[in-house]
Structures are given as C-alpha cells and as structure tokens.
Design a protein around this motif. Sequence first.
Motif, PDB file in Angstrom:
ATOM      1  N   LEU A  67      12.793  38.658 -29.974  1.00 12.93           N
ATOM      2  CA  LEU A  67      13.985  38.735 -29.134  1.00 12.93           C
ATOM      3  C   LEU A  67      13.588  38.636 -27.668  1.00 12.93           C
ATOM      4  N   VAL A  68      14.254  37.768 -26.921  1.00 18.13           N
ATOM      5  CA  VAL A  68      14.015  37.632 -25.483  1.00 18.13           C
ATOM      6  C   VAL A  68      14.934  38.588 -24.731  1.00 18.13           C
ATOM      7  N   LYS A  69      16.200  38.593 -25.130  1.00 21.35           N
ATOM      8  CA  LYS A  69      17.191  39.444 -24.461  1.00 21.35           C
ATOM      9  C   LYS A  69      18.453  39.504 -25.302  1.00 21.35           C
ATOM     10  N   LEU A  70      19.343  40.376 -24.904  1.00 12.31           N
ATOM     11  CA  LEU A  70      20.696  40.381 -25.439  1.00 12.31           C
ATOM     12  C   LEU A  70      21.528  39.627 -24.408  1.00 12.31           C
ATOM     13  N   ALA A  71      22.019  38.471 -24.792  1.00 11.70           N
ATOM     14  CA  ALA A  71      22.765  37.611 -23.870  1.00 11.70           C
ATOM     15  C   ALA A  71      24.232  38.023 -23.845  1.00 11.70           C
ATOM     16  N   LEU A  72      24.803  38.054 -22.663  1.00 11.27           N
ATOM     17  CA  LEU A  72      26.193  38.435 -22.481  1.00 11.27           C
ATOM     18  C   LEU A  72      27.030  37.199 -22.191  1.00 11.27           C
ATOM     19  N   THR A  73      28.078  36.997 -22.964  1.00  7.23           N
ATOM     20  CA  THR A  73      28.970  35.867 -22.693  1.00  7.23           C
ATOM     21  C   THR A  73      29.895  36.245 -21.545  1.00  7.23           C
ATOM     22  N   SER A  74      30.576  35.259 -21.007  1.00 11.01           N
ATOM     23  CA  SER A  74      31.479  35.514 -19.881  1.00 11.01           C
ATOM     24  C   SER A  74      32.793  36.144 -20.321  1.00 11.01           C
ATOM     25  N   GLY A  75      33.142  36.009 -21.590  1.00  8.14           N
ATOM     26  CA  GLY A  75      34.385  36.588 -22.078  1.00  8.14           C
ATOM     27  C   GLY A  75      35.601  35.702 -21.873  1.00  8.14           C
ATOM     28  N   THR A  76      35.399  34.439 -21.538  1.00  5.97           N
ATOM     29  CA  THR A  76      36.539  33.555 -21.270  1.00  5.97           C
ATOM     30  C   THR A  76      37.386  33.277 -22.504  1.00  5.97           C
ATOM     31  N   SER A  77      36.837  33.451 -23.688  1.00  5.96           N
ATOM     32  CA  SER A  77      37.626  33.207 -24.901  1.00  5.96           C
ATOM     33  C   SER A  77      38.184  34.501 -25.487  1.00  5.96           C
ATOM     34  N   GLY A  78      38.170  35.546 -24.715  1.00  4.57           N
ATOM     35  CA  GLY A  78      38.641  36.852 -25.188  1.00  4.57           C
ATOM     36  C   GLY A  78      37.781  37.927 -24.558  1.00  4.57           C
ATOM     37  N   SER A  79      37.265  38.845 -25.374  1.00  8.13           N
ATOM     38  CA  SER A  79      36.400  39.891 -24.832  1.00  8.13           C
ATOM     39  C   SER A  79      34.960  39.394 -24.731  1.00  8.13           C
ATOM     40  N   ARG A  80      34.212  40.015 -23.837  1.00  8.11           N
ATOM     41  CA  ARG A  80      32.806  39.679 -23.652  1.00  8.11           C
ATOM     42  C   ARG A  80      32.042  40.017 -24.932  1.00  8.11           C
ATOM     43  N   SER A 128      19.780  47.415 -22.306  1.00 11.67           N
ATOM     44  CA  SER A 128      20.614  48.123 -23.281  1.00 11.67           C
ATOM     45  C   SER A 128      20.179  49.588 -23.356  1.00 11.67           C
ATOM     46  N   GLN A 129      20.883  50.371 -24.153  1.00 10.85           N
ATOM     47  CA  GLN A 129      20.529  51.784 -24.358  1.00 10.85           C
ATOM     48  C   GLN A 129      19.105  51.923 -24.875  1.00 10.85           C
ATOM     49  N   SER A 130      18.645  50.908 -25.614  1.00 11.92           N
ATOM     50  CA  SER A 130      17.298  50.963 -26.194  1.00 11.92           C
ATOM     51  C   SER A 130      16.276  50.184 -25.358  1.00 11.92           C
ATOM     52  N   ASN A 131      16.652  49.871 -24.109  1.00  9.05           N
ATOM     53  CA  ASN A 131      15.749  49.230 -23.150  1.00  9.05           C
ATOM     54  C   ASN A 131      15.469  47.747 -23.426  1.00  9.05           C
ATOM     55  N   ILE A 132      16.364  47.059 -24.122  1.00  9.92           N
ATOM     56  CA  ILE A 132      16.241  45.613 -24.337  1.00  9.92           C
ATOM     57  C   ILE A 132      16.885  44.929 -23.134  1.00  9.92           C
ATOM     58  N   PRO A 133      16.205  43.941 -22.515  1.00  5.83           N
ATOM     59  CA  PRO A 133      16.812  43.242 -21.382  1.00  5.83           C
ATOM     60  C   PRO A 133      18.153  42.615 -21.773  1.00  5.83           C
ATOM     61  N   MET A 134      19.115  42.664 -20.853  1.00  6.19           N
ATOM     62  CA  MET A 134      20.429  42.058 -21.052  1.00  6.19           C
ATOM     63  C   MET A 134      20.709  41.150 -19.868  1.00  6.19           C
ATOM     64  N   GLY A 135      21.345  40.018 -20.137  1.00  7.96           N
ATOM     65  CA  GLY A 135      21.661  39.101 -19.061  1.00  7.96           C
ATOM     66  C   GLY A 135      22.609  38.018 -19.523  1.00  7.96           C
ATOM     67  N   PRO A 136      22.890  37.079 -18.645  1.00  5.62           N
ATOM     68  CA  PRO A 136      23.868  36.038 -18.975  1.00  5.62           C
ATOM     69  C   PRO A 136      23.403  35.150 -20.124  1.00  5.62           C
ATOM     70  N   ASN A 137      24.377  34.604 -20.839  1.00  6.06           N
ATOM     71  CA  ASN A 137      24.094  33.676 -21.918  1.00  6.06           C
ATOM     72  C   ASN A 137      23.610  32.345 -21.351  1.00  6.06           C
ATOM     73  N   SER A 138      24.038  32.032 -20.139  1.00  4.13           N
ATOM     74  CA  SER A 138      23.596  30.791 -19.493  1.00  4.13           C
ATOM     75  C   SER A 138      22.246  31.023 -18.812  1.00  4.13           C
ATOM     76  N   SER A 139      21.620  29.938 -18.401  1.00  2.00           N
ATOM     77  CA  SER A 139      20.300  30.057 -17.788  1.00  2.00           C
ATOM     78  C   SER A 139      20.398  30.609 -16.373  1.00  2.00           C
ATOM     79  N   SER A 140      19.336  31.249 -15.951  1.00  2.00           N
ATOM     80  CA  SER A 140      19.243  31.791 -14.600  1.00  2.00           C
ATOM     81  C   SER A 140      17.966  31.246 -13.971  1.00  2.00           C
ATOM     82  N   PRO A 141      17.835  31.356 -12.662  1.00  2.00           N
ATOM     83  CA  PRO A 141      16.612  30.859 -12.019  1.00  2.00           C
ATOM     84  C   PRO A 141      15.337  31.467 -12.613  1.00  2.00           C
TER      85      PRO A 141
END
Length: 165
Positions: A67-80, A128-141
């Motif tokens: 696992l690299v991270k837990l990716a967060l969607t923007s929520g545009t199709s409903g809830s994040r 996350s609560q268990s210390n897993i990195p979280m970030g956007p589903n899209s790419s970042s710099p």
Amino acid sequence: KVQNEMLMTLLDDNKDCEYGRVWKFAEIQDRENYQKLHPLTTYDHYESYIQEMEERGDTKALSSYPLVKLALTSGTSGSRKVLPFTKKQRSTFFIKGITVIYSQVLRIAGNRAQKTCKFMYNPKKRVSQSNIPMGPNSSSPEDSKSMMCMFTTPFVGYVGIPNER
C-alpha cells in the motif's frame, strides 16, 4: 486475452489477502468463473475492509500488493471516498494508461507536441488513525517527480505552494 491474463494475475496475486480468501480467488479458473462467483459491486461492498485499513492498519485486507497510501476522492459524484492505492496500481496506471495516451499524442501530433500542461498542487499531508499516509486520488508534485520532465512547470515551481489557492 490481455484483460483475461491481467484478471487472472490479479486474482492469483491476491488469493491470500483477506478479501481473496473470502471470495475464494484461489478457486477461480477463468473470467466466466469469476463472473459467476463474484458479484458486481459498489463502494459499499468494500467499505468495511477500507475502514479496517484506516483504523487498524490492516494493509493486506483488500490486496497483497504494498500500500502506498489511502487515496481520497474529491467527492464530486456524491460523498468523498477512501481508496487503497498500491504500488502495483501506480505502475500499471502509468505503463498501461499514461504511456499509451502519450504514445497516441505523439503519433497524432508528431514533433509539434513538445510538453504538456498538468495542474497540480501540494496536498495537505495527513495520515489515517493507523498512521497510513492519506492524500488525493490524483497525482501531486511529490509523487510525480520522475515525470516532471514531461510538464512545462518544473518541480521547483511547486515547492512552497501549500494548496490550490
């Protein structure tokens, strides 16, 4: 044929994770068998596994891949939504997705295509609560350093820009 091979590889690679054991991935022999044994699903089907990952750090609940991270969607199709993002997924997306797109751009545009524009920002770092990195589903710099040569804005242009504002 290629999609069937990819499916069988995914099932074989993940037969020992919790989800693979529950859905008997080891017993699935082909695409037709998979379709009979595994239902069509929505996010709700996976949500309890993802909550385990977030809360207890069980990174092998849904996949055997690192696992690299837990990716967060923007929520545009409903809830994040929170999606597990693996190292294998990142490389597959690049090799079978991005490179195919760029290949077609070069085929169509020829030497007129020199660079592309991609808007990115440095996301707020969180875990996350268990210390897993979280970030956007899209790419970042930060996770696109090796591809910066394809874009017009150099990596240094993103340093110190904390968000999209």
